[in-house]
Write a protein that holds these residues in place. Structure first.
Motif, PDB file in Angstrom:
ATOM      1  N   GLN A  47       0.826  -1.190  -0.053  1.00  0.00           N
ATOM      2  CA  GLN A  47      -0.028  -0.030  -0.146  1.00  0.00           C
ATOM      3  C   GLN A  47       0.902   1.069   0.055  1.00  0.00           C
ATOM      4  O   GLN A  47       0.457   2.364   0.321  1.00  0.00           O
ATOM      5  N   SER A  48       1.973   1.328  -0.296  1.00  0.00           N
ATOM      6  CA  SER A  48       3.158   2.040  -0.209  1.00  0.00           C
ATOM      7  C   SER A  48       2.826   3.279  -1.293  1.00  0.00           C
ATOM      8  O   SER A  48       1.978   2.707  -2.162  1.00  0.00           O
ATOM      9  N   ARG A  49       2.864   4.360  -1.078  1.00  0.00           N
ATOM     10  CA  ARG A  49       2.735   5.558  -2.154  1.00  0.00           C
ATOM     11  C   ARG A  49       3.887   5.797  -2.837  1.00  0.00           C
ATOM     12  O   ARG A  49       5.109   5.796  -2.214  1.00  0.00           O
ATOM     13  N   PHE A  50       3.911   6.154  -4.306  1.00  0.00           N
ATOM     14  CA  PHE A  50       4.841   6.397  -5.043  1.00  0.00           C
ATOM     15  C   PHE A  50       4.734   7.710  -5.615  1.00  0.00           C
ATOM     16  O   PHE A  50       3.485   8.306  -5.722  1.00  0.00           O
ATOM     17  N   GLY A  51       5.811   8.498  -6.244  1.00  0.00           N
ATOM     18  CA  GLY A  51       5.599   9.524  -6.946  1.00  0.00           C
ATOM     19  C   GLY A  51       6.099  10.927  -6.229  1.00  0.00           C
ATOM     20  O   GLY A  51       6.517  10.727  -5.338  1.00  0.00           O
ATOM     21  N   ALA A  52       5.936  11.915  -6.989  1.00  0.00           N
ATOM     22  CA  ALA A  52       6.562  13.172  -6.500  1.00  0.00           C
ATOM     23  C   ALA A  52       5.790  13.608  -5.278  1.00  0.00           C
ATOM     24  O   ALA A  52       4.847  13.428  -4.762  1.00  0.00           O
ATOM     25  N   GLY A  53       6.753  13.795  -4.217  1.00  0.00           N
ATOM     26  CA  GLY A  53       6.564  14.120  -2.694  1.00  0.00           C
ATOM     27  C   GLY A  53       6.173  13.111  -1.646  1.00  0.00           C
ATOM     28  O   GLY A  53       6.026  13.233  -0.807  1.00  0.00           O
ATOM     29  N   ALA A  54       5.905  11.918  -2.667  1.00  0.00           N
ATOM     30  CA  ALA A  54       5.625  10.676  -1.464  1.00  0.00           C
ATOM     31  C   ALA A  54       6.981  10.108  -0.793  1.00  0.00           C
ATOM     32  O   ALA A  54       8.124  10.405  -1.160  1.00  0.00           O
ATOM     33  N   SER A  55       6.514   9.619   0.342  1.00  0.00           N
ATOM     34  CA  SER A  55       7.482   8.911   1.033  1.00  0.00           C
ATOM     35  C   SER A  55       7.203   7.340   1.189  1.00  0.00           C
ATOM     36  O   SER A  55       5.991   6.795   1.538  1.00  0.00           O
TER      37      SER A  55
END
Length: 281
Positions: A47-55
């Motif tokens: 469920q990790s978040r990816f992309g600009a600004g994500a941790s």
């Protein structure tokens, strides 16, 4: 191998003996390590978040220039959600090497007003992963910083996992509001009954992470050089983290090399280097 979105900018490494690693350019973030003939050693939340600004939740986030909220900037600093650049990628007779670089720009200086460069070196051999973090002060004034390689090690069952090598070490128990303690036992058992969040000081050069069982499922030997602290962290069953499955806490422990208690004071034009190695035993 951990699953990743197909549109992520990443680099694959493979050594001649078959060990593999994957690194996101976002954050200079190692998200997979599979030793030769072995299994995935790092946990990456589905469920990790990816992309600009994500941790990204899992793998090995690079923590710089502050740990957690111990500074005025964003939590765990600015390095883990900035784009890094490849400066070297080689394959030798028995290893594979990748060097990534992050340098200050207008956006980083808005959060932390210093000129700097980070280099992360990833080296693979058959059963070992070496990570080196170098910090350069490119400005004309000194600066202070904290740093860590926030490693999420995959385990089949946290309740069967122990950390070895911390006997006699002082620690701050963040769950207990920063209360000081001493690790008296030779083994720290991760029972999973609640969160564990310890900053351990003056850590010896070698630690062990073992999944107990008949026989042990896996043992990692960790070696630190240049880092004076270690962090042991797991959020426990009531974690409430939106980017972690309800049962995700059972399948990792963060045991990481860190520089937290004593901030590094780096004069203008100087460099600091520290390393973390993991070897499958």
């Amino acid at each position: 191998m951990n699953a990743l979105p197909p549109n992520e900018a990443l680099v694959h490494l493979q050594s001649p003996d078959g060990s593999r690693a994957t690194v996101l350019l976002h954050g200079g973030h190692l998200v997979s390590w599979i030793p030769a003939g072995g299994q995935e050693q790092l946990y990456l939340s589905p469920q990790s978040r990816f992309g600009a600004g994500a941790s990204v939740r899992g793998g090995v986030p690079v923590i710089f220039p502050q740990f957690a909220e111990q500074g005025p900037g964003p939590r765990h600093g600015l390095a883990r959600n900035r784009p890094w650049q490849v400066v070297q990628q080689d394959r030798g007779r028995d290893d594979a090497l990748l060097v990534l670089r992050l340098q200050d720009d207008e956006a980083t200086r808005a959060a932390w007003p210093h000129a700097f460069a980070l280099e992360l070196t990833v080296r693979l051999t058959a059963q070992q992963l070496d990570l080196e973090l170098a910090v350069d002060n490119l400005g004309d004034q000194p600066f202070d910083f904290q740093a860590a390689l926030h490693s999420y090690w995959r385990v089949d069952a946290l309740t069967h996992t122990v950390v070895q090598g911390l006997q006699g070490c002082r620690y701050q128990d963040q769950v207990a509001g920063g209360a000081e303690g001493v690790q008296h036992s030779s083994r720290l058992e991760l029972l999973g009954q609640g969160p564990i969040d310890r900053i351990v000081h003056e850590v010896p050069g070698g630690l062990g992470l073992t999944e107990m069982g008949p026989p042990p499922a896996r043992r990692l030997a960790l070696a630190f050089e240049g880092f004076e602290d270690a962090v042991v962290w797991n959020p426990g069953p009531q974690h409430g983290l939106s980017d972690l499955p309800a049962d995700g806490w059972q399948h990792f422990v963060c045991l990481e090399a860190a520089q937290i208690q004593r901030r590094i004071h780096l004069p203008a034009g100087e460099s600091w280097v520290a390393r973390q190695s993991a070897r499958c035993v």
